[in-house]
Write a protein that holds these residues in place. Sequence first.
Motif, PDB file in Angstrom:
ATOM      1  N   VAL A  75       0.834  -1.345  -0.086  1.00 10.06           N
ATOM      2  CA  VAL A  75       0.013  -0.005   0.009  1.00 10.06           C
ATOM      3  C   VAL A  75       0.830   1.301   0.105  1.00 10.06           C
ATOM      4  CG1 VAL A  75      -0.152   0.043   2.644  1.00 10.06           C
ATOM      5  CG2 VAL A  75      -2.226   1.060   1.005  1.00 10.06           C
ATOM      6  N   SER A  76       2.111   1.380   0.581  1.00 11.74           N
ATOM      7  CA  SER A  76       2.848   2.289   0.692  1.00 11.74           C
ATOM      8  C   SER A  76       3.348   2.903  -0.919  1.00 11.74           C
ATOM      9  CB  SER A  76       3.847   2.077   1.315  1.00 11.74           C
ATOM     10  OG  SER A  76       4.905   1.122   0.943  1.00 11.74           O
ATOM     11  N   GLU A  77       3.382   1.957  -1.644  1.00 11.82           N
ATOM     12  CA  GLU A  77       3.773   2.001  -3.176  1.00 11.82           C
ATOM     13  C   GLU A  77       2.431   2.355  -3.949  1.00 11.82           C
ATOM     14  OE1 GLU A  77       5.786  -1.284  -4.737  1.00 11.82           O
ATOM     15  OE2 GLU A  77       7.109  -1.510  -2.866  1.00 11.82           O
ATOM     16  N   LEU A  78       1.322   2.530  -3.503  1.00  9.53           N
ATOM     17  CA  LEU A  78       0.383   2.612  -4.226  1.00  9.53           C
ATOM     18  C   LEU A  78       0.139   4.118  -4.798  1.00  9.53           C
ATOM     19  CD1 LEU A  78      -2.522   1.543  -5.427  1.00  9.53           C
ATOM     20  CD2 LEU A  78      -3.377   1.907  -3.434  1.00  9.53           C
ATOM     21  N   LEU A  79       0.070   4.406  -6.118  1.00 12.32           N
ATOM     22  CA  LEU A  79      -0.195   5.713  -6.676  1.00 12.32           C
ATOM     23  C   LEU A  79      -1.575   5.979  -7.252  1.00 12.32           C
ATOM     24  CD1 LEU A  79       3.301   5.890  -8.477  1.00 12.32           C
ATOM     25  CD2 LEU A  79       3.003   6.763  -6.251  1.00 12.32           C
ATOM     26  N   PRO A  80      -2.209   7.200  -7.466  1.00 14.60           N
ATOM     27  CA  PRO A  80      -3.397   7.272  -8.017  1.00 14.60           C
ATOM     28  C   PRO A  80      -3.497   6.571  -9.404  1.00 14.60           C
ATOM     29  CG  PRO A  80      -2.708   9.358  -7.081  1.00 14.60           C
ATOM     30  CD  PRO A  80      -1.500   8.215  -6.898  1.00 14.60           C
ATOM     31  N   GLU A  81      -2.294   6.728 -10.211  1.00 15.08           N
ATOM     32  CA  GLU A  81      -2.466   6.000 -11.548  1.00 15.08           C
ATOM     33  C   GLU A  81      -2.537   4.342 -11.488  1.00 15.08           C
ATOM     34  OE1 GLU A  81       1.880   7.507 -10.892  1.00 15.08           O
ATOM     35  OE2 GLU A  81      -0.032   8.258 -10.660  1.00 15.08           O
ATOM     36  N   ASP A  82      -2.199   3.727 -10.346  1.00  9.13           N
ATOM     37  CA  ASP A  82      -2.482   2.214 -10.235  1.00  9.13           C
ATOM     38  C   ASP A  82      -3.786   1.901 -10.355  1.00  9.13           C
ATOM     39  OD1 ASP A  82       0.393   1.921 -10.159  1.00  9.13           O
ATOM     40  OD2 ASP A  82       0.493   2.584  -7.966  1.00  9.13           O
ATOM     41  N   LEU A  83      -4.622   3.022  -9.890  1.00 10.24           N
ATOM     42  CA  LEU A  83      -6.029   2.602  -9.695  1.00 10.24           C
ATOM     43  C   LEU A  83      -6.641   2.421 -11.297  1.00 10.24           C
ATOM     44  CD1 LEU A  83      -7.097   4.749  -6.703  1.00 10.24           C
ATOM     45  CD2 LEU A  83      -6.632   2.222  -6.851  1.00 10.24           C
ATOM     46  N   GLU A  84      -6.080   3.140 -12.181  1.00  9.29           N
ATOM     47  CA  GLU A  84      -6.688   3.163 -13.444  1.00  9.29           C
ATOM     48  C   GLU A  84      -7.254   1.932 -14.129  1.00  9.29           C
ATOM     49  OE1 GLU A  84      -3.939   5.274 -16.115  1.00  9.29           O
ATOM     50  OE2 GLU A  84      -4.131   7.008 -14.964  1.00  9.29           O
ATOM     51  N   PRO A  85      -6.495   0.590 -13.981  1.00 10.19           N
ATOM     52  CA  PRO A  85      -7.082  -0.480 -14.375  1.00 10.19           C
ATOM     53  C   PRO A  85      -8.344  -0.900 -13.554  1.00 10.19           C
ATOM     54  CG  PRO A  85      -5.042  -1.145 -13.768  1.00 10.19           C
ATOM     55  CD  PRO A  85      -5.116   0.491 -13.648  1.00 10.19           C
ATOM     56  N   LEU A  86      -8.129  -0.581 -12.262  1.00  7.63           N
ATOM     57  CA  LEU A  86      -9.309  -0.982 -11.235  1.00  7.63           C
ATOM     58  C   LEU A  86     -10.526  -0.221 -11.696  1.00  7.63           C
ATOM     59  CD1 LEU A  86     -10.206  -2.338  -8.507  1.00  7.63           C
ATOM     60  CD2 LEU A  86      -9.135  -0.570  -7.459  1.00  7.63           C
ATOM     61  N   LEU A  87     -10.377   1.098 -11.808  1.00  9.71           N
ATOM     62  CA  LEU A  87     -11.608   1.795 -12.053  1.00  9.71           C
ATOM     63  C   LEU A  87     -12.119   1.673 -13.393  1.00  9.71           C
ATOM     64  CD1 LEU A  87     -10.244   5.214 -10.572  1.00  9.71           C
ATOM     65  CD2 LEU A  87     -11.891   3.454  -9.508  1.00  9.71           C
ATOM     66  N   ALA A  88     -11.469   1.249 -14.446  1.00 10.03           N
ATOM     67  CA  ALA A  88     -11.941   0.996 -15.852  1.00 10.03           C
ATOM     68  C   ALA A  88     -13.020  -0.368 -15.647  1.00 10.03           C
ATOM     69  CB  ALA A  88     -10.731   0.374 -16.540  1.00 10.03           C
ATOM     70  N   LEU A  89     -12.883  -1.021 -14.547  1.00  2.36           N
ATOM     71  CA  LEU A  89     -13.993  -2.114 -14.422  1.00  2.36           C
ATOM     72  C   LEU A  89     -15.041  -1.716 -13.901  1.00  2.36           C
ATOM     73  CD1 LEU A  89     -11.591  -4.775 -12.859  1.00  2.36           C
ATOM     74  CD2 LEU A  89     -12.420  -4.822 -15.125  1.00  2.36           C
ATOM     75  N   GLU A  90     -15.050  -0.453 -13.618  1.00  7.25           N
ATOM     76  CA  GLU A  90     -16.378   0.382 -12.900  1.00  7.25           C
ATOM     77  C   GLU A  90     -16.929  -0.369 -11.841  1.00  7.25           C
ATOM     78  OE1 GLU A  90     -19.245   0.747 -16.186  1.00  7.25           O
ATOM     79  OE2 GLU A  90     -17.592   2.156 -17.094  1.00  7.25           O
ATOM     80  N   PRO A  91     -15.984  -0.523 -10.713  1.00  5.94           N
ATOM     81  CA  PRO A  91     -16.781  -1.439  -9.566  1.00  5.94           C
ATOM     82  C   PRO A  91     -17.533  -0.442  -8.709  1.00  5.94           C
ATOM     83  CG  PRO A  91     -14.620  -0.208  -9.195  1.00  5.94           C
ATOM     84  CD  PRO A  91     -14.880  -0.077 -10.582  1.00  5.94           C
ATOM     85  N   THR A  92     -18.283  -1.222  -7.999  1.00  2.38           N
ATOM     86  CA  THR A  92     -19.454  -0.640  -7.059  1.00  2.38           C
ATOM     87  C   THR A  92     -18.823  -0.412  -5.820  1.00  2.38           C
ATOM     88  OG1 THR A  92     -21.154  -1.621  -8.129  1.00  2.38           O
ATOM     89  CG2 THR A  92     -21.631  -0.655  -5.948  1.00  2.38           C
ATOM     90  N   VAL A  93     -18.063  -1.352  -5.516  1.00  2.00           N
ATOM     91  CA  VAL A  93     -17.015  -1.429  -4.232  1.00  2.00           C
ATOM     92  C   VAL A  93     -15.574  -1.888  -4.582  1.00  2.00           C
ATOM     93  CG1 VAL A  93     -16.950  -2.516  -1.848  1.00  2.00           C
ATOM     94  CG2 VAL A  93     -19.201  -1.929  -2.807  1.00  2.00           C
TER      95      VAL A  93
END
Length: 85
Positions: free
Chosen positions: A49-67
């Motif tokens: 989690v200490s290495e997590l950057l906002p751009e790392d979330l792009e593939p996750l958010l592309a899945l349009e998750p609810t949670v």
Amino acid sequence: MQLTLENPDFRYFLRGVSAEGVLVNERRLAGSFILSPMTLIEGWRPAGVSELLPEDLEPLLALEPTVILLGTGPKLVFPSAAVMA
């Protein structure tokens, strides 16, 4: 902890969590990954989690998750404010 609920409409499902890793279907995963009912992305860049950057979330958010459930290991660790935003 063993999770046993299975939905046959899902391609991937979380079956268990332990100190050694996570059981997805019949595979034990120990590294970072993204999981949705129809998608498994292994080798996700942040190793912690200490290495997590906002751009790392792009593939996750592309899945349009609810949670989004972020596993941080045996201790609860919150990501940076930039990631949370």
